[in-house]
Design a protein around this motif. Structure first.
Motif, PDB file in Angstrom:
ATOM      1  N   GLY A   1      11.067 -31.399 -41.347  1.00 47.24           N
ATOM      2  CA  GLY A   1      12.368 -31.038 -42.016  1.00 47.24           C
ATOM      3  C   GLY A   1      12.098 -30.925 -43.503  1.00 47.24           C
ATOM      4  N   ARG A   2      13.357 -30.679 -44.195  1.00 47.67           N
ATOM      5  CA  ARG A   2      13.198 -30.391 -45.783  1.00 47.67           C
ATOM      6  C   ARG A   2      12.555 -31.395 -46.386  1.00 47.67           C
ATOM      7  NH1 ARG A   2      14.015 -26.799 -49.227  1.00 47.67           N
ATOM      8  NH2 ARG A   2      14.923 -27.183 -51.370  1.00 47.67           N
ATOM      9  N   THR A   3      11.764 -31.173 -47.380  1.00 48.50           N
ATOM     10  CA  THR A   3      11.222 -32.354 -48.181  1.00 48.50           C
ATOM     11  C   THR A   3      11.957 -32.486 -49.495  1.00 48.50           C
ATOM     12  OG1 THR A   3       9.792 -30.523 -49.368  1.00 48.50           O
ATOM     13  CG2 THR A   3       8.805 -31.713 -47.372  1.00 48.50           C
ATOM     14  N   THR A   4      11.909 -33.842 -50.131  1.00 49.71           N
ATOM     15  CA  THR A   4      12.555 -33.889 -51.311  1.00 49.71           C
ATOM     16  C   THR A   4      11.661 -33.560 -52.625  1.00 49.71           C
ATOM     17  OG1 THR A   4      11.180 -36.298 -51.492  1.00 49.71           O
ATOM     18  CG2 THR A   4      13.411 -35.981 -49.959  1.00 49.71           C
ATOM     19  N   PRO A   5      12.185 -33.493 -53.725  1.00 48.21           N
ATOM     20  CA  PRO A   5      11.412 -33.286 -54.786  1.00 48.21           C
ATOM     21  C   PRO A   5      10.266 -34.215 -55.018  1.00 48.21           C
ATOM     22  CG  PRO A   5      13.877 -33.055 -55.356  1.00 48.21           C
ATOM     23  CD  PRO A   5      13.852 -33.790 -54.049  1.00 48.21           C
ATOM     24  N   THR A   6      10.533 -35.507 -54.864  1.00 43.50           N
ATOM     25  CA  THR A   6       9.505 -36.510 -54.742  1.00 43.50           C
ATOM     26  C   THR A   6       8.334 -36.147 -53.891  1.00 43.50           C
ATOM     27  OG1 THR A   6      10.944 -38.252 -55.502  1.00 43.50           O
ATOM     28  CG2 THR A   6       8.834 -38.738 -54.704  1.00 43.50           C
ATOM     29  N   GLN A   7       8.632 -35.857 -52.579  1.00 45.81           N
ATOM     30  CA  GLN A   7       7.509 -35.349 -51.623  1.00 45.81           C
ATOM     31  C   GLN A   7       6.854 -34.237 -52.096  1.00 45.81           C
ATOM     32  OE1 GLN A   7      10.025 -35.451 -48.372  1.00 45.81           O
ATOM     33  NE2 GLN A   7       9.848 -37.531 -47.638  1.00 45.81           N
ATOM     34  N   ARG A   8       7.693 -33.160 -52.489  1.00 44.88           N
ATOM     35  CA  ARG A   8       6.908 -31.901 -53.067  1.00 44.88           C
ATOM     36  C   ARG A   8       5.921 -32.119 -54.236  1.00 44.88           C
ATOM     37  NH1 ARG A   8      11.985 -29.830 -51.409  1.00 44.88           N
ATOM     38  NH2 ARG A   8      12.952 -30.053 -53.454  1.00 44.88           N
ATOM     39  N   ALA A   9       6.224 -33.007 -54.972  1.00 45.79           N
ATOM     40  CA  ALA A   9       5.532 -33.565 -56.237  1.00 45.79           C
ATOM     41  C   ALA A   9       4.277 -34.206 -55.675  1.00 45.79           C
ATOM     42  CB  ALA A   9       6.166 -34.393 -57.228  1.00 45.79           C
ATOM     43  N   LEU A  10       4.393 -34.878 -54.591  1.00 41.60           N
ATOM     44  CA  LEU A  10       3.135 -35.625 -53.999  1.00 41.60           C
ATOM     45  C   LEU A  10       2.375 -34.370 -53.456  1.00 41.60           C
ATOM     46  CD1 LEU A  10       4.536 -38.742 -52.085  1.00 41.60           C
ATOM     47  CD2 LEU A  10       3.252 -38.702 -54.206  1.00 41.60           C
ATOM     48  N   LEU A  11       2.909 -33.352 -52.739  1.00 40.24           N
ATOM     49  CA  LEU A  11       2.122 -32.460 -52.130  1.00 40.24           C
ATOM     50  C   LEU A  11       1.436 -31.418 -53.145  1.00 40.24           C
ATOM     51  CD1 LEU A  11       4.496 -31.550 -49.354  1.00 40.24           C
ATOM     52  CD2 LEU A  11       2.445 -32.723 -48.960  1.00 40.24           C
ATOM     53  N   LYS A  12       1.971 -31.208 -54.307  1.00 40.91           N
ATOM     54  CA  LYS A  12       1.476 -30.670 -55.429  1.00 40.91           C
ATOM     55  C   LYS A  12       0.174 -31.443 -55.911  1.00 40.91           C
ATOM     56  CE  LYS A  12       2.588 -28.434 -59.811  1.00 40.91           C
ATOM     57  NZ  LYS A  12       3.211 -27.785 -60.804  1.00 40.91           N
ATOM     58  N   GLU A  13       0.338 -32.787 -55.956  1.00 34.26           N
ATOM     59  CA  GLU A  13      -0.837 -33.599 -56.273  1.00 34.26           C
ATOM     60  C   GLU A  13      -2.080 -33.289 -55.336  1.00 34.26           C
ATOM     61  OE1 GLU A  13      -1.704 -38.347 -57.198  1.00 34.26           O
ATOM     62  OE2 GLU A  13       0.520 -37.479 -57.081  1.00 34.26           O
ATOM     63  N   LEU A  14      -1.659 -33.184 -53.903  1.00 30.86           N
ATOM     64  CA  LEU A  14      -2.914 -33.217 -52.948  1.00 30.86           C
ATOM     65  C   LEU A  14      -3.395 -31.700 -53.307  1.00 30.86           C
ATOM     66  CD1 LEU A  14      -4.417 -33.933 -50.642  1.00 30.86           C
ATOM     67  CD2 LEU A  14      -2.381 -33.067 -49.100  1.00 30.86           C
ATOM     68  N   ALA A  15      -2.476 -30.807 -53.527  1.00 31.77           N
ATOM     69  CA  ALA A  15      -3.106 -29.475 -53.769  1.00 31.77           C
ATOM     70  C   ALA A  15      -3.902 -29.354 -55.056  1.00 31.77           C
ATOM     71  CB  ALA A  15      -2.185 -28.469 -54.079  1.00 31.77           C
ATOM     72  N   GLY A  16      -3.579 -29.946 -56.077  1.00 30.93           N
ATOM     73  CA  GLY A  16      -4.558 -30.179 -57.101  1.00 30.93           C
ATOM     74  C   GLY A  16      -6.060 -30.900 -56.768  1.00 30.93           C
ATOM     75  N   TYR A  17      -5.677 -32.009 -55.755  1.00 29.35           N
ATOM     76  CA  TYR A  17      -7.044 -32.546 -55.552  1.00 29.35           C
ATOM     77  C   TYR A  17      -8.138 -31.689 -54.791  1.00 29.35           C
ATOM     78  CZ  TYR A  17      -4.887 -37.288 -56.027  1.00 29.35           C
ATOM     79  OH  TYR A  17      -4.097 -38.364 -56.473  1.00 29.35           O
ATOM     80  N   GLN A  18      -7.350 -30.735 -53.929  1.00 30.23           N
ATOM     81  CA  GLN A  18      -8.087 -29.769 -53.292  1.00 30.23           C
ATOM     82  C   GLN A  18      -8.853 -28.770 -54.382  1.00 30.23           C
ATOM     83  OE1 GLN A  18      -5.114 -28.460 -50.368  1.00 30.23           O
ATOM     84  NE2 GLN A  18      -5.565 -30.045 -49.028  1.00 30.23           N
ATOM     85  N   LEU A  19      -8.060 -28.365 -55.249  1.00 26.40           N
ATOM     86  CA  LEU A  19      -8.674 -27.285 -56.025  1.00 26.40           C
ATOM     87  C   LEU A  19      -9.681 -28.108 -56.790  1.00 26.40           C
ATOM     88  CD1 LEU A  19      -5.451 -25.592 -57.457  1.00 26.40           C
ATOM     89  CD2 LEU A  19      -7.147 -24.604 -55.797  1.00 26.40           C
ATOM     90  N   GLU A  20      -9.665 -29.280 -57.272  1.00 25.12           N
ATOM     91  CA  GLU A  20     -10.567 -29.860 -57.932  1.00 25.12           C
ATOM     92  C   GLU A  20     -11.858 -29.934 -57.046  1.00 25.12           C
ATOM     93  OE1 GLU A  20      -9.692 -33.688 -59.180  1.00 25.12           O
ATOM     94  OE2 GLU A  20      -7.693 -33.009 -60.063  1.00 25.12           O
ATOM     95  N   MET A  21     -11.887 -30.036 -55.734  1.00 24.42           N
ATOM     96  CA  MET A  21     -12.956 -30.089 -54.672  1.00 24.42           C
ATOM     97  C   MET A  21     -13.522 -28.885 -54.747  1.00 24.42           C
ATOM     98  SD  MET A  21     -13.813 -33.283 -53.970  1.00 24.42           S
ATOM     99  CE  MET A  21     -14.735 -32.869 -52.374  1.00 24.42           C
ATOM    100  N   SER A  22     -12.961 -27.618 -55.117  1.00 22.78           N
ATOM    101  CA  SER A  22     -13.420 -26.284 -54.582  1.00 22.78           C
ATOM    102  C   SER A  22     -15.071 -26.147 -54.833  1.00 22.78           C
ATOM    103  CB  SER A  22     -12.727 -25.231 -55.291  1.00 22.78           C
ATOM    104  OG  SER A  22     -11.338 -25.097 -55.049  1.00 22.78           O
TER     105      SER A  22
END
Length: 305
Positions: free
Chosen positions: A191-212
């Motif tokens: 269901g709907r995520t919180t701002p804190t959870q969306r920030a965590l997912l943005k952090e994960l996205a950053g990890y993935q980009l670093e690994m490109s």
């Protein structure tokens, strides 16, 4: 966001086309391809997709190479047998894993549990890849040199398209696109995520980009192995080597990049731990309900003949 308590079940049964084994435009999907369309979403879609998996896989393969009638017949026969084996041997471990996950997500998990589920569902994915290695290897062994050239040409064209798409985005655009995808996937389950959870997912996205760069290098290694293997497609041992290639790609195994992968996985496990601990009671109930429905669908599929 594969192999985490929120989406591990979907990852183990993820839908993907044959060729995205090599895609790094979406690096967290590298491991989901030549296992075909192991698609398990929710409700009747799950059973419909699984019961028509042989047709879906054959349809996708036709996008990349023109098969003769004989080759089509071999693919159809071998796929039917492989999927029957998977129904009998591959689905019960998925059902047990979902049952276990369903219980564990109701309370805060440990780092060790997050890590365990990663390797549990990775192993399930590897076994599914091995199940499909036989029909795919049988079909590939019948391809002419001209068909192999066509297949490789189509694959290379897809890689070029994905790379061009990736290069056309700025770093910020890539991060936003990846973040949105992770948020959408997570909200499908909790269901709907919180701002804190969306920030965590943005952090994960950053990890993935670093690994490109690492994912791109791994894709190139897998691609080279694929091309070399196809040159030996009529030799003894081809199926076993092809199966090992699929298993390696499913698990993102690469000896020359294992150190980077281990670091990435540990960072991801730690972030997934924080995400799982951040779930509200309502989110846990939503996730539990969807896992229950998925587990029931798998149980029905096991019973079908």
């Amino acid at each position: 966001m594969a192999h985490n308590p929120v989406t591990a079940s979907r990852s183990a049964l993820s839908s993907s086309t044959a060729i995205r084994f090599f895609s790094t435009a979406r690096p967290y999907r590298i491991g989901w391809c030549l296992i075909g369309m192991l698609v398990l979403l929710a409700g009747c879609t799950t059973r419909f997709a699984y019961n028509n998996l042989d047709s879906l896989i054959a349809y996708r393969i036709d996008d990349y190479v023109d098969l003769t009638r004989q080759q089509d017949n071999v693919l159809d026969r071998e796929l039917t047998q492989a999927l029957q084996r998977h129904r009998q041997q591959g689905l019960p471990p998925i059902h047990r894993a979902l049952d276990r996950l369903q219980a564990d997500i109701l309370t805060p998990m440990t780092f060790a549990q997050i890590r365990q589920y990663h390797y549990l569902f990775t192993g399930i994915g590897q076994n599914a890849a091995s199940d499909l290695a036989k029909p795919l290897a049988a079909t590939l062994s019948l391809l002419s040199d001209q068909q192999v050239s066509q297949l490789n040409r189509e694959l290379q064209q897809r890689f070029n398209e994905w790379d061009k798409e990736r290069r056309g985005l700025s770093e910020a655009e890539r991060l936003n696109k990846r973040t949105e995808r992770l948020i959408d996937t997570t909200e499908d389950w909790v269901g709907r995520t919180t701002p804190t959870q969306r920030a965590l997912l943005k952090e994960l996205a950053g990890y993935q980009l670093e690994m490109s760069p690492t994912f791109l290098a791994m894709r190139q290694q897998y691609w080279q192995r694929w091309q070399s293997l196809l040159k030996t497609r009529r030799q003894a041992g081809f199926e076993a080597q092809f199966s090992q290639l699929l298993r390696d790609m499913m698990a993102l195994n690469s000896p020359s990049h294992q150190g980077s992968m281990n670091m990435y996985l540990n960072r991801r496990f730690e972030l997934m731990l924080r995400l799982q601990h951040s779930l509200s009671d309502k989110q846990r109930q939503t996730l539990n309900r969807k896992l229950v429905n998925l587990r029931k669908d798998v149980a029905v599929l096991i019973q079908q003949k």
